[in-house]
Design a protein around this motif. Sequence first.
Motif, PDB file in Angstrom:
ATOM      1  N   UNK A   1       2.750  -0.730  -8.976  1.00  0.00           N
ATOM      2  CA  UNK A   1       1.438  -0.957  -9.703  1.00  0.00           C
ATOM      3  C   UNK A   1       1.521  -2.118 -10.631  1.00  0.00           C
ATOM      4  N   UNK A   2       2.707  -2.507 -11.348  1.00  0.00           N
ATOM      5  CA  UNK A   2       2.724  -3.645 -12.077  1.00  0.00           C
ATOM      6  C   UNK A   2       2.760  -4.994 -11.256  1.00  0.00           C
ATOM      7  N   UNK A   3       2.970  -5.057  -9.946  1.00  0.00           N
ATOM      8  CA  UNK A   3       3.096  -6.299  -8.905  1.00  0.00           C
ATOM      9  C   UNK A   3       1.744  -6.396  -8.733  1.00  0.00           C
ATOM     10  N   UNK A   4       1.014  -5.312  -8.493  1.00  0.00           N
ATOM     11  CA  UNK A   4      -0.391  -5.417  -8.174  1.00  0.00           C
ATOM     12  C   UNK A   4      -1.308  -5.683  -9.161  1.00  0.00           C
ATOM     13  N   UNK A   5      -1.026  -5.256 -10.463  1.00  0.00           N
ATOM     14  CA  UNK A   5      -1.732  -5.620 -11.539  1.00  0.00           C
ATOM     15  C   UNK A   5      -1.652  -7.189 -11.862  1.00  0.00           C
ATOM     16  N   UNK A   6      -0.577  -7.884 -11.406  1.00  0.00           N
ATOM     17  CA  UNK A   6       0.011  -9.226 -11.732  1.00  0.00           C
ATOM     18  C   UNK A   6      -0.826 -10.064 -10.854  1.00  0.00           C
ATOM     19  N   UNK A   7      -1.078  -9.553  -9.701  1.00  0.00           N
ATOM     20  CA  UNK A   7      -1.637 -10.505  -8.597  1.00  0.00           C
ATOM     21  C   UNK A   7      -3.340 -10.269  -8.936  1.00  0.00           C
ATOM     22  N   UNK A   8      -3.490  -9.155  -9.278  1.00  0.00           N
ATOM     23  CA  UNK A   8      -5.138  -8.956  -9.686  1.00  0.00           C
ATOM     24  C   UNK A   8      -5.880  -9.416  -8.578  1.00  0.00           C
ATOM     25  N   UNK A   9      -7.029  -9.946  -9.010  1.00  0.00           N
ATOM     26  CA  UNK A   9      -7.994 -10.664  -8.047  1.00  0.00           C
ATOM     27  C   UNK A   9      -8.171 -12.214  -8.157  1.00  0.00           C
ATOM     28  N   UNK A  10      -7.061 -12.742  -8.859  1.00  0.00           N
ATOM     29  CA  UNK A  10      -7.336 -14.286  -8.757  1.00  0.00           C
ATOM     30  C   UNK A  10      -7.301 -14.923  -7.611  1.00  0.00           C
ATOM     31  N   UNK A  11      -6.694 -14.489  -6.361  1.00  0.00           N
ATOM     32  CA  UNK A  11      -6.995 -14.887  -5.287  1.00  0.00           C
ATOM     33  C   UNK A  11      -8.425 -15.159  -4.878  1.00  0.00           C
TER      34      UNK A  11
ATOM     35  N   UNK B   1      -3.478  -1.979  -2.679  1.00  0.00           N
ATOM     36  CA  UNK B   1      -3.188  -0.643  -1.968  1.00  0.00           C
ATOM     37  C   UNK B   1      -1.546  -0.296  -2.034  1.00  0.00           C
ATOM     38  N   UNK B   2      -1.350   0.844  -2.449  1.00  0.00           N
ATOM     39  CA  UNK B   2       0.288   1.028  -2.227  1.00  0.00           C
ATOM     40  C   UNK B   2       0.560   2.358  -1.350  1.00  0.00           C
ATOM     41  N   UNK B   3       1.621   1.794  -0.309  1.00  0.00           N
ATOM     42  CA  UNK B   3       2.165   2.668   0.559  1.00  0.00           C
ATOM     43  C   UNK B   3       3.247   3.599   0.221  1.00  0.00           C
ATOM     44  N   UNK B   4       3.118   4.770   0.403  1.00  0.00           N
ATOM     45  CA  UNK B   4       4.303   5.660   0.270  1.00  0.00           C
ATOM     46  C   UNK B   4       5.439   5.888   1.439  1.00  0.00           C
TER      47      UNK B   4
ATOM     48  N   UNK C   1       7.530   3.286  -2.920  1.00  0.00           N
ATOM     49  CA  UNK C   1       6.004   2.532  -2.680  1.00  0.00           C
ATOM     50  C   UNK C   1       6.152   1.148  -2.485  1.00  0.00           C
ATOM     51  N   UNK C   2       5.268   0.605  -1.743  1.00  0.00           N
ATOM     52  CA  UNK C   2       5.205  -0.697  -1.211  1.00  0.00           C
ATOM     53  C   UNK C   2       3.734  -1.210  -1.528  1.00  0.00           C
ATOM     54  N   UNK C   3       3.752  -2.254  -2.494  1.00  0.00           N
ATOM     55  CA  UNK C   3       2.441  -2.829  -2.841  1.00  0.00           C
ATOM     56  C   UNK C   3       1.925  -3.879  -1.942  1.00  0.00           C
ATOM     57  N   UNK C   4       0.627  -3.606  -1.716  1.00  0.00           N
ATOM     58  CA  UNK C   4      -0.164  -4.631  -0.707  1.00  0.00           C
ATOM     59  C   UNK C   4      -1.364  -5.092  -1.557  1.00  0.00           C
ATOM     60  N   UNK C   5      -1.638  -6.308  -1.591  1.00  0.00           N
ATOM     61  CA  UNK C   5      -2.920  -6.900  -2.273  1.00  0.00           C
ATOM     62  C   UNK C   5      -4.094  -6.399  -1.239  1.00  0.00           C
TER      63      UNK C   5
END
Length: 136
Positions: free
Chosen positions: A58-68, A29-32, A38-42
Motif C-alpha cells: 500500500x505504501x509503495x502505491x501511495x508513493x507512486x500515486x497518480x503523478x505519472x 492494484x494489489x495482487x495476493x 502482496x505485489x503492488x501494481x500502478x
Amino acid sequence: MSIPSRADRPAPEDVFDHLRREDGEHVGYIEMTADGRFIPYDRLWVRRGGAMELDEAEAALDEVGLRFLAEDWLLQEADESAGEATWTRVRIREVHRDRVVVARAMEDLSANVAKAVDLVGGIELPLPTTRLRPAR
C-alpha cells in the motif's frame, strides 16, 4: 519496474484495487500471492516491487500515486515509410482497468503543421502494454 504481458497479468480473482487512505483516489492494484504476500501494481499495471507485506505494498502505491498522469511518455509506433518503430511523445488522457488512452504531445506536432492533425483524438492501448515508456 516490470510490465507484465496480457497473458502474465494476475488473475482477476487475485487482485484488488488500492485506494489511497487520505483521499480515496484509486492509485493501483494489489495482487495476493499464494504464500499470503502482496505485489503492488500502478494504474498502468507496472509492477512496483516484489512480494511484500500488505502495508508495504500500500505504501509503495501511495508513493507512486497518480503523478505519472502529469508526466510525458513515449509511445512506440510503426513508421511505415521507414519500416521500423519510432517513439512519439504522448500524454496520458484516460486510464481504465484494461486500457489507457494517450494523445500526442503538442510539441511533437510542430513538425506536422502542414498535415491534418487530430487534436481531440486519442490512441487506445490495452493494458498492460509494452508500447509505453516514461520519457524521462
